[in-house]
Design an enzyme around this catalytic site. Structure first.
Site, PDB file in Angstrom:
ATOM      1  CB  SER A   1       1.808  11.920  -0.061  1.00 13.39           C
ATOM      2  OG  SER A   1       3.127  11.639   0.316  1.00 13.39           O
TER       3      SER A   1
ATOM      4  CB  THR B   1      -2.569   2.798  -3.914  1.00 18.83           C
ATOM      5  OG1 THR B   1      -2.603   1.798  -2.886  1.00 18.83           O
ATOM      6  CG2 THR B   1      -3.256   4.041  -3.372  1.00 18.83           C
TER       7      THR B   1
ATOM      8  CE  LYS C   1      -0.951   5.869  -0.356  1.00 21.27           C
ATOM      9  NZ  LYS C   1      -0.397   5.424   0.932  1.00 21.27           N
TER      10      LYS C   1
END
Ligand code: PMP
Length: 404
Positions: A188, A244, A247
Site C-alpha cells: 500500500s 478487506t 477499501k
C-alpha cells in the site's frame, strides 16, 4: 492525572520528530465522492479528498447505501452476539458465499476488519500447525507481523518481493516443518505488486502453503475484482487469500477464503473470530451488494485507471517526483517528516485539498511521502488543480524536481 507525565513524554518526542498524528475532522458527503466537509478551528469548509482507501467510491454507491439502510431497518443495528452465540445472521452467510465465489474457493470466513483477519488467521496457523515456520515478506503489513508474533511460530523474513531469496530460505528449513509463505499483492505504501506467480512456484517447489493479503487489490484488479491473483489466473494455487471489505468495497470488515477445511479450522480455533461480536448484518448486506456490483461492472475500475494515468502524466509534466509502480497508488516522495506535514497543511489551507502526510512508523524514516489515490470520481479539473497546487508548493518550498 498522576500518570499523564509518562504518556506526555513520549508524545512530546513524537511531536519533536514531526511524527505525531493529527486527524483531519471530516464529514464525507454521500453522493459527492470525493468531496467532504472539513471541520477545523470552529470553521467548516469544502475539501476534495485525495487519500481515501474507498478507492472506487463504492461506500457512497446508491445501491450499497440502500442495502445498508434497508437491512438496518429490517434486522436492526447490531448482530446481537458473537458468531457462535446468536450473532450469525443470514446476511453473514450470504456474504461468505459471495466471497468464496469471488476468489474461486470452497469457503470464506468473515472478521470485523482486515487487521483482525490477518492477526487471527496467522496467529492460529502459526500456533496450531505442527512445527510451523512463517516466511514473511520484509514489508508485510503490521497486522500480519502482529499475527505472526502472537503465534510464537518461528519466523523467517525474506527480502521484499524476492522469490530467489525466499527459495534460499525455504531450502534451509528442515523437512518436518509446516512452511507458510505470507505476502501481499499490492503493497500500500509503495504501490508495487508482488511477483505472485514466481512466489507460488517457489512455495510449491518446497511444499509450502501460501498466504496472500489482497487488501489493496480486491475489487480493483481482475475481471471480477478478485484481486491480482485473479488477474494473473493464480487464485487456485494460493492456499489462503485474505481481503478487506473496507477499501474498494467501501464498507467494513475483513475475511479469509480457502478450502472448507481451512476455513473451518480458523473458525474453530481463532480467538479473534470466536470471542468478538459479529459484524452488523447491515454491513454484511452492503458489502455483498458492493462485491456483486464490482463483479459485474468494469466501469469504476476503468475510469479509475484512466484518472491514475492522467495524474501520473501531469505529475511527470511538472517534474513532481513520484514512485513509478504498476498499481493505483501514487506516492509523491517528500523524504522529510516536517516538510511532509507542512505540504499537507498547505494543500488543505490554501487549496482545500486533503492528503494525509505518511510518516514513520507507517513508512521508514527518510521516506516520508504524500500518498495519492485517484478514484473514478476525481474529475480532470480536480487533477489539474491538484498538480497546479503541488507545483506551486514545490516552488515555494524549494523542493527538488524530477528530471525526465
Ligand atoms: N492488510 C494491509 C496490507 C493493509 O494495508 C491493511 C489496512 N490498511 C490491512 C490489512 C487491514 O485492513 P482493515 O483496514 O480492513 O483492517
Amino acid at each position: 492525572m498522576p500518570f499523564d507525565k509518562l504518556f506526555e513524554e513520549q508524545l512530546d518526542t513524537l511531536k519533536a520528530e514531526g511524527n505525531y498524528r493529527y486527524f483531519a475532522d471530516l464529514t464525507r458527503q454521500c453522493g459527492q465522492h470525493p468531496r467532504a466537509k472539513n471541520h477545523h478551528d470552529g470553521e467548516t469548509r469544502d475539501v476534495t479528498v485525495w487519500c481515501s482507501n474507498d478507492y472506487l467510491g463504492m461506500g457512497q454507491h446508491p445501491d450499497v447505501v440502500e442495502a445498508m439502510a434497508e437491512t438496518a431497518r429490517a434486522c436492526g443495528t447490531g448482530a446481537g452476539g458473537t458468531r457462535n452465540i446468536s450473532g450469525t445472521n443470514h446476511h453473514h452467510l450470504l456474504l461468505e458465499r459471495e466471497l468464496a465465489d469471488l476468489h474461486g474457493k470452497e469457503a470464506a470466513l468473515l472478521f470485523t476488519s482486515g487487521y483482525v483477519s490477518n492477526w487471527a488467521a496467522l496467529s492460529t496457523l502459526g500456533s496450531r500447525l505442527p512445527n510451523a515456520v512463517i516466511l514473511s515478506d520484509a514489508l508485510n503489513h503490521a497486522s500480519m507481523i502482529e499475527g505472526i508474533r502472537h503465534s510464537r511460530a518461528d519466523k523467517v523474513i525474506w527480502k521484499h518481493n524476492d522469490p530467489e531469496d525466499l527459495d534460499r530460505k525455504l531450502a534451509r528449513l528442515p523437512a518436518n516443518t509446516t512452511k507458510i509463505v505470507a505476502f501481499e499483492s499490492v503493497y500500500s505504501m509503495d504501490g508495487d505488486i508482488a511477483p505472485i506467480r514466481e512466489i507460488v512456484e517457489v512455495a510449491e517447489k518446497h511444499g509450502a502453503m501460501t498466504y496472500l493479503d489482497e487488501v489493496h487489490a480486491v475489487g480493483m484488479y481482475g475481471p471480477r475484482g478478485g484481486g491480482v491473483a485473479e488477474r494473473d489466473g493464480l487464485m487456485d494455487r494460493i492456499t489462503l487469500i485474505e481481503g478487506t471489505l473496507g477499501k474498494a468495497f467501501g464498507v467494513m470488515g475483513g475475511y479469509i477464503t480457502g478450502s472448507a477445511a481451512l476455513c473451518d479450522f480458523i473458525r474453530s480455533f481463532a480467538s479473534g473470530f470466536i470471542f468478538t461480536t459479529a459484524l452488523p448484518p447491515a454491513v454484511a448486506s452492503a458489502a455483498t451488494v458492493s462485491i456483486r456490483h464490482l463483479k459485474a461492472s468494469e466501469i469504476e475500475r476503468a475510469q479509475q485507471r484512466r484518472q491514475v494515468a492522467r495524474l501520473r502524466a501531469r505529475l511527470d509534466a511538472e517534474g513532481i517526483p513520484h514512485v513509478r509502480n504498476p498499481s493505483h497508488i501514487i506516492p509523491v516522495m517528500v523524504k522529510d517528516p516536517v516538510k511532509c506535514r507542512m505540504l499537507s497543511d498547505y494543500l488543505m489551507d490554501q487549496f482545500g485539498i486533503y492528503v494525509q502526510p505518511i510518516n514513520y512508523p507507517t513508512v521508514p524514516k527518510g521516506t516520508e511521502r504524500l500518498r495519492f489515490t485517484p478514484g473514478p470520481n476525481h474529475t480532470d479539473a480536480d487533477i489539474d488543480r491538484l498538480v497546479e497546487a503541488l507545483s506551486s508548493l514545490w516552488r515555494q518550498c524549494a523542493l527538488a524536481r524530477a528530471t525526465a
